[in-house]
Write a protein that holds these residues in place. Structure first.
Motif, PDB file in Angstrom:
ATOM      1  N   TRP A   6      78.152  45.460  20.082  1.00 34.16           N
ATOM      2  CA  TRP A   6      77.935  44.921  21.423  1.00 34.16           C
ATOM      3  C   TRP A   6      78.442  43.498  21.544  1.00 34.16           C
ATOM      4  O   TRP A   6      78.855  43.051  22.592  1.00 34.16           O
ATOM      5  N   SER A  10      80.718  41.970  24.260  1.00 32.64           N
ATOM      6  CA  SER A  10      80.391  40.737  24.953  1.00 32.64           C
ATOM      7  C   SER A  10      81.564  39.757  24.914  1.00 32.64           C
ATOM      8  O   SER A  10      81.903  39.118  25.893  1.00 32.64           O
ATOM      9  N   ALA A 133      73.148  46.103  24.561  1.00 32.44           N
ATOM     10  CA  ALA A 133      73.911  46.231  23.327  1.00 32.44           C
ATOM     11  C   ALA A 133      74.128  47.710  23.044  1.00 32.44           C
ATOM     12  O   ALA A 133      73.312  48.548  23.445  1.00 32.44           O
ATOM     13  N   GLY A 140      70.625  42.949  24.614  1.00 34.00           N
ATOM     14  CA  GLY A 140      72.041  43.018  24.959  1.00 34.00           C
ATOM     15  C   GLY A 140      72.419  41.655  25.478  1.00 34.00           C
ATOM     16  O   GLY A 140      72.184  40.652  24.801  1.00 34.00           O
ATOM     17  N   ASN A 267      74.980  36.563  15.420  1.00 30.67           N
ATOM     18  CA  ASN A 267      74.687  37.799  16.147  1.00 30.67           C
ATOM     19  C   ASN A 267      73.472  37.614  17.046  1.00 30.67           C
ATOM     20  O   ASN A 267      72.364  38.016  16.707  1.00 30.67           O
ATOM     21  N   ALA A 269      71.071  38.391  19.946  1.00 32.26           N
ATOM     22  CA  ALA A 269      70.608  39.454  20.839  1.00 32.26           C
ATOM     23  C   ALA A 269      69.787  38.797  21.945  1.00 32.26           C
ATOM     24  O   ALA A 269      68.839  38.056  21.664  1.00 32.26           O
TER      25      ALA A 269
END
Ligand SMILES: [Ca+2]
Ligand SMILES: [Ca+2]
Ligand SMILES: [Ca+2]
Length: 351
Positions: A6, A10, A133, A140, A267, A269
């Motif tokens: 994801w 993005s 995500a 996400g 990473n 989220a």
């Protein structure tokens, strides 16, 4: 690798935005003191009205990596021309995109009719660019905007100060979100602060290169720091049509919802709030819809509005999320669900 899918998406989305917005726009004149000027409505309404935004009354983003790009600020732009550009982007179902920048940045939009508050039903939807995500339902890219609404009680065609009410989203009182514990464990500030205030200071120079100490800010909680400039966005992050040397924003500040799953800053989220915010759920989700009955007064008591004529949205989270940059609410429009004959029962969302 695969849990980063994801993030790659993005990156693509943000990259596309960047390309679409263009780079060459640094020198805007600021011959306008930043006065608020109503944008003109320009659609031919149906007898019932147009389901979409027809006016932009004010647009004042906080500093951010898409500022001066979404929409583009060019030499000679003023507050009025920027309002018009916002209307051209997100009014009348155009579904372009604007960015409100970091915490506090806002837009005020209006309609050619009163969006009716129907009992038991959601009444409007704010369109953003939130997405899940890959394979996930609870995180996400969620960059929630706090929504306020105004009913034009005195009929003067303007939202007066005493006509505004906040939509009490799921974190209005405290953070009971499913991810609250994980966010706290990650060191996030998960308080909701309703009288939050932040001031950003115009940078004395424009580095045009990545730096951690770009734009200084101070808040009313005793904290201060700098906004970074990242390598993907090298234009000025300070709104170039605004003359003032500082930008101050006030309003509800939401819990920090970005959690670095990698533990090493690669990473992030961005977790979804349960309901009641802009740019939080995908536009196709019922949970992106809003019931006007969720509006509350300054003491948190529900107010009974017949409908709303104006909507104000501000970026609700003050957080830098690694290479994703600051949390910034993006908007693509507003839809009157009743005129579009879309029926969403409020109690299926706020359970
Ligand atoms: Ca309603
Ligand atoms: Ca009014
Ligand atoms: Ca967004």
């Amino acid at each position: 690798m695969k849990h980063n899918a994801w993030i790659d998406w993005s990156r693509l989305v943000r990259g596309a935005l960047m390309l679409g917005a263009g780079f060459g726009l640094l020198a805007c004149s600021s011959d306008d003191g930043g006065e608020t000027t109503p944008g003109g409505g320009n659609t031919s309404p149906t007898p019932e009205g147009t389901p979409y935004i027809t006016r932009v009354l004010d647009f004042r983003p906080a500093v951010g990596q898409f500022v001066n790009e979404l929409p583009t600020c060019e030499a000679g732009d003023t507050q009025e021309t920027m309002n018009d550009k916002v209307l051209a982007a997100i009014g009348n179902n155009r579904r372009g995109m604007i960015s409100l920048g970091g915490f506090g940045g806002y837009v005020v939009v209006g309609f050619d009719h009163t969006i009716e508050n129907r009992e038991g039903l959601c009444d409007f939807r704010v369109l953003g660019n939130a997405f899940y995500a890959s394979g996930q339902a609870d995180y996400g890219s969620s960059e929630p905007g706090v929504i306020e609404v105004a009913y034009d009680a005195n009929g003067n065609g303007q939202p007066d100060d005493d006509e505004w009410y906040e939509i009490a989203g799921s974190a209005y009182a405290t953070c009971d979100e499913s991810w609250a514990g994980a966010a706290e464990a990650a060191g996030n500030d998960i308080r909701t602060i309703r009288d939050y205030e932040i001031t950003y200071y115009r940078p004395t120079t424009e580095p045009g290169a990545p730096t951690e100490e770009y734009i200084r800010w101070e808040d009313n909680q005793g904290a201060s720091g700098y906004r970074a400039m990242n390598s993907a966005h090298l234009q000025s992050y300070f709104p170039q049509w605004i003359d003032e040397d500082r930008l101050t924003f006030r309003g509800t500040r939401l819990p920090q919802n970005g959690i670095d799953l990698s533990g090493e800053g690669t990473n992030y989220a961005l977790y979804l709030f349960a309901y009641g915010y802009a740019d939080n759920y995908p536009n196709t989700s019922n949970e992106s819809a809003i019931d006007i009955a969720w509006a509350v007064d300054a003491s948190g008591a529900p107010v009974d509005l017949p409908g709303v004529d104006f909507i104000r949205i501000h970026t609700g989270v003050n957080q830098e999320n690694g290479w994703l940059g600051e949390c910034s609410t993006e908007l693509m429009g507003v839809e009157d669900l009743h005129l579009l004959e879309e029926e969403i029962e409020s109690n299926t969302i706020k359970k």
